[in-house]
Design a protein around this motif. Structure first.
Motif, PDB file in Angstrom:
ATOM      1  N   CYS A 109      -9.318   2.157  -4.844  1.00 41.01           N
ATOM      2  CA  CYS A 109      -8.379   1.879  -5.926  1.00 41.01           C
ATOM      3  C   CYS A 109      -7.259   0.978  -5.414  1.00 41.01           C
ATOM      4  N   VAL A 114      -6.815   4.341 -10.229  1.00 40.39           N
ATOM      5  CA  VAL A 114      -6.884   5.773  -9.938  1.00 40.39           C
ATOM      6  C   VAL A 114      -7.161   6.546 -11.222  1.00 40.39           C
ATOM      7  N   GLU A 142       0.825  -1.210   0.000  1.00 34.91           N
ATOM      8  CA  GLU A 142       0.000   0.000   0.000  1.00 34.91           C
ATOM      9  C   GLU A 142       0.861   1.262   0.000  1.00 34.91           C
ATOM     10  N   GLN A 193       0.836   4.173  -2.801  1.00 31.51           N
ATOM     11  CA  GLN A 193       0.667   5.589  -2.455  1.00 31.51           C
ATOM     12  C   GLN A 193       1.765   6.432  -3.100  1.00 31.51           C
ATOM     13  N   LEU A 218      -6.821   4.077  -1.124  1.00 26.40           N
ATOM     14  CA  LEU A 218      -5.867   3.156  -1.740  1.00 26.40           C
ATOM     15  C   LEU A 218      -5.726   1.931  -0.860  1.00 26.40           C
TER      16      LEU A 218
END
Length: 148
Positions: A126, A132, A35, A39, A98
């Motif tokens: 997403c 995204v 994750e 990001q 996210l």
């Protein structure tokens, strides 16, 4: 006699193997957090691709914190469940959560999603940069360039 002892100690120290060197950061395998990597990828892309006058920001709600820091952030207005990315545009906001491929929403994140939807604010889950891009295009945002 003292010379003999000193010589014996030096000899003993010379025969003791040196400790193994500590592993260097490069020698350790970094634990990638899926994750976090997503990001960072999304952040780099939005910095390049989001057209003016739109702006975006990351809301750093996740992660473990020292209890004192957590209390301070809460006193500043940190809200549990707020999505990771907020896109600001003249027509309103777009919220993007996210998640890693196998990541699941917390109860607070589900409540935030439901609140956004109840007021008509776009909210997207997403799991990739492509998700995204698809979300933003669905909101009629013309992005600059393609992902690298």
């Amino acid at each position: 006699m003292a010379r003999g002892v000193a010589a014996s100690v030096r000899h003993a120290l010379d025969t003791v193997p040196a400790p193994a060197p500590a592993p260097t950061p490069a020698a350790k395998k970094p634990r990638k957090r899926e994750e976090d990597a997503l990001q960072q990828q999304v952040a780099a892309y939005l910095d390049r691709a989001l057209p003016a006058p739109l702006k975006w920001l990351h809301i750093p709600n996740g992660g473990r914190r020292d209890p004192v820091v957590a209390a301070i952030l809460k006193s500043f207005g940190t809200k549990p469940g707020a999505a990771d990315v907020l896109i600001l545009r003249p027509e309103g906001f777009i919220w993007i959560e996210l998640k890693a491929l196998k990541g699941v929403l917390s109860e607070e994140q589900k409540a935030w999603r439901d609140w956004c939807r109840s007021i008509g604010a776009p909210w997207f889950l997403c799991r990739s940069l492509e998700d995204v891009i698809e979300a933003l295009v669905s909101e009629q945002i013309t992005l600059k360039g393609r992902p690298v």
